[in-house]
Design a protein around this motif. Structure first.
Motif: not given
Length: 369
Positions: A73-79, A53-60, A62-65, A40-48
């Motif tokens: 470019g920096r975001s893609a490198a982080r991904v 099943i392992p869950l991995h989150v890239c950004f938190d 606080r990360d905007r834009h 999951v790119i950003s932590p926003n959850y409506d579903y359980v």
């Protein structure tokens, strides 16, 4: 087939159709002995998240834009580093499935493989909508759509393939349609659950977020023109906005709005009729779900999906989009007479076992010509 390790990547787990499909696929893959991972790119959850099943989150949060032009470019490198880290801990992925614009843009820029992009909606209709919001919104979305150039695409309806070929806006490396998966037995079992909030008596139902695409204005206009003044249950994420719009169209006294429901199926099963009034869809999941619950459905003939679900006799219950008069006539007709729903053609086409097998076949190397 030996167990496969599959990454299902998506922007978030907010309460939308694509998110629900990803969770359905992951659950069935796990049941079959494979190793799905939710990325999951950003932590926003409506579903359980399903257990095990392992869950991995890239950004938190606080990360905007993260996909702004100065940061992409920096975001893609982080991904890329994020996925490499997951693979170092768990082993290489046999298949990476990307879902929704943000994920698609980041993963194509990150250059990860073996990557397939799942196209959940009409590209042209989404761009048309963004153009109305201004040049910045339009160019932001256009950049995400152009990221599909040269990629292997999976479309959730045949209509999306036709649209991409006809417009020539993007030139994918390959395209294949795999419908959204439905566990018919599980849907019917959930539909039998008791919910004391469901109203007594006959009612219509609409399931979907309050967004321009869903055309609640057309739905409410059609409701006002019906011969039989049935109430309408709205299962949506923004009851206040829905009621304000219903008041504007003079039908607020006929609206029942309990909000988002984690299990909408008992509501659908008890309804006299399910209505879809959208300008466009990727597939129109709720139409298939309505039929599986044994509830008649009426829909606009919008791009894409409804005319692939409502086939044969059921095609007579498609109305031109943006025509509330025609939609109202179809609703009245369906309330008087509707064909048997014992075994619709679409049920076999979207059976979860078949769909998951289609996805898993992407892990296999192509046969020699």
């Amino acid at each position: 087939m030996s167990g496969k390790r599959i990454a299902l990547v998506i922007d978030s787990l907010a309460g939308g159709g694509a998110e629900k499909i990803v969770l359905t696929l992951a659950t069935e893959m796990k049941r079959l002995g494979h190793e799905p991972h939710l990325l999951v790119i950003s932590p926003n959850y409506d579903y359980v998240v399903p257990e095990g099943i392992p869950l991995h989150v890239c950004f938190d949060e606080r990360d905007r834009h993260i996909i702004a032009w100065w940061r992409l470019g920096r975001s893609a490198a982080r991904v890329r580093q994020w996925i490499e880290g997951i693979e170092q801990a768990h082993g290489r992925f046999d298949l990476i499935l990307s879902n929704l614009d943000k994920s698609n843009l980041l993963l194509t820029r990150a250059g990860v493989a073996p990557l397939y992009i799942v196209v959940h909606n009409s590209i042209e209709e989404e761009l048309k909508r963004e153009r109305k919001l201004g040049p910045l919104a339009y160019l932001t979305m256009l950049r995400a759509k152009k990221a599909l150039d040269g990629q292997a695409l999976i479309t959730v309806s045949k209509g999306i393939v036709r649209e991409i070929r006809q417009t020539g806006r993007i030139a994918p490396r390959s395209m294949r349609t795999i419908y959204n998966p439905f566990d018919v037995d599980a849907i019917r079992a959930k539909a039998e659950e008791v919910n004391p909030d469901i109203p007594e008596g006959d009612y219509l139902i609409h399931v979907g977020r309050v967004a321009r695409q869903k055309r609640h204005d057309i739905l409410f206009q059609a409701l006002a023109k019906m011969q039989k003044p049935l109430p309408l249950v709205l299962l949506c994420n923004n009851p206040k906005k829905a009621m304000k719009l219903a008041k504007k169209h003079g039908v607020a006294d006929r609206i029942i709005c309990p909000g988002f429901q984690a299990n909408p199926f008992p509501w659908i099963r008890r309804a006299k009729l399910l209505v879809l009034s959208s300008d466009y869809e990727g597939f129109g999941n709720v139409l298939a779900e309505g039929l599986m619950c044994g509830t008649p459905v009426v829909s606009t003939r919008c791009p894409h999906g409804p005319d692939e679900i409502l086939t044969g006799e059921l095609a007579d219950y498609l109305a031109p989009r943006r025509d509330s008069e025609a939609l109202s006539r179809k609703i009245d007709k369906a309330l008087c007479h509707y064909p048997s729903l014992h075994q619709c053609e679409i049920f076999d086409e979207v059976a979860i076992e078949r769909i998951v097998a289609d996805y898993l076949s992407l892990c296999e190397p192509p046969s020699p010509a």
